[in-house]
Design an enzyme around this catalytic site. Sequence first.
Site, PDB file in Angstrom:
ATOM      1  N   GLU A 110      -6.430   6.939  -1.153  1.00  0.00           N
ATOM      2  CA  GLU A 110      -6.138   5.648  -0.421  1.00  0.00           C
ATOM      3  C   GLU A 110      -6.702   4.376  -1.118  1.00  0.00           C
ATOM      4  OE1 GLU A 110      -4.525   5.325   2.095  1.00  0.00           O
ATOM      5  OE2 GLU A 110      -4.620   6.896   3.428  1.00  0.00           O
ATOM      6  N   HIS A 123       0.733  -0.996  -0.050  1.00  0.00           N
ATOM      7  CA  HIS A 123       0.075   0.083   0.117  1.00  0.00           C
ATOM      8  C   HIS A 123       1.013   1.298   0.098  1.00  0.00           C
ATOM      9  CE1 HIS A 123      -3.307   2.507   1.063  1.00  0.00           C
ATOM     10  NE2 HIS A 123      -2.419   3.204   1.945  1.00  0.00           N
ATOM     11  N   GLU A 124       1.760   1.385   0.924  1.00  0.00           N
ATOM     12  CA  GLU A 124       2.779   2.486   0.967  1.00  0.00           C
ATOM     13  C   GLU A 124       3.518   2.629  -0.414  1.00  0.00           C
ATOM     14  OE1 GLU A 124       2.548   4.511   3.299  1.00  0.00           O
ATOM     15  OE2 GLU A 124       1.064   3.463   4.479  1.00  0.00           O
ATOM     16  N   HIS A 184       1.498   4.428  -2.935  1.00  0.00           N
ATOM     17  CA  HIS A 184       1.502   5.967  -2.580  1.00  0.00           C
ATOM     18  C   HIS A 184       2.696   6.548  -3.380  1.00  0.00           C
ATOM     19  CE1 HIS A 184      -1.974   6.512  -0.225  1.00  0.00           C
ATOM     20  NE2 HIS A 184      -1.591   5.891   1.105  1.00  0.00           N
TER      21      HIS A 184
END
Length: 279
Positions: free
Chosen positions: A194, A138-139, A142
């Site tokens: 997100e 997930h990070e 980003h």
Amino acid sequence: MLPEGIRVKGEMMTLFRSLVLALLVFAGLLSGCSVNMTDLQGINLISVDEEKELGTKFTAEIENQRQVVTDSEVNGYVDRVGKRLLTGARDVPFPFTFKVIKDDSVNAFAVPGGHIYVHTGLIKAAASEDELAGVMAHEINHGVARHGTRQMTQQYGYSLVLQLLLGQNSGQLSQLAASLFGQAGTMAYSRGMENQADYLGVETMARAGYDPKGMLTFFTKLDSMQAQQPSQLAQFFSSHPLTAERVQRVNTAIGQLSPMKYSGPTDKGAFARIKAKVK
């Protein structure tokens, strides 16, 4: 003091980009902040090279303010997980780095320019390498989608980011590093960002040979932990609000994936060894 010509040019560029930013913010409001899940080319006023420079400045401040784990085995393990995940990413615009911070709160965060930090508390809370990889994926996304600089420009304005790049406001750089990435820091991404990081994270895990259900099981675990240990999760939930809709989106993304071969961790005992070390 900057030469007059450079100063005027810089002011004109700032004005132009500020006008573009205002139009982008307005357009985002009209569109309900929707994000195309697979579009990595969202408009960004900061160039890739500028983001790399900004990331270098931020990481220096963060590592002055936070306690980075110096154990080579712990950092090496997280770096290997991160590098493996990058093989499943759609794009890698930066030479990513992965480091561990000694902090018992359950969190991880991405710094512009491809820098990922994982808290020891996250490693302790994860039940498997797949769950750890879920948060890291997930990070990473980003960073891949360059959400950090896009969000900073909308939140603080391009002129401030330009000042940081030109080294005109070192005090502000230190304050921003603390407020965005410090003990109680929050990089408040939009709902669309997100969702995109979740979607691409699921895809990245599957392509890299991890079980994307690891992201889902960890999100479910966080949801129950929120009621029992809210202080340990405050930072994660303030910067990554977890909703039933978001969990359902992750589940849907997993269901949409074409069958891919799950190979699991390359070193079956590594996660347990590292978890025991950080404990």
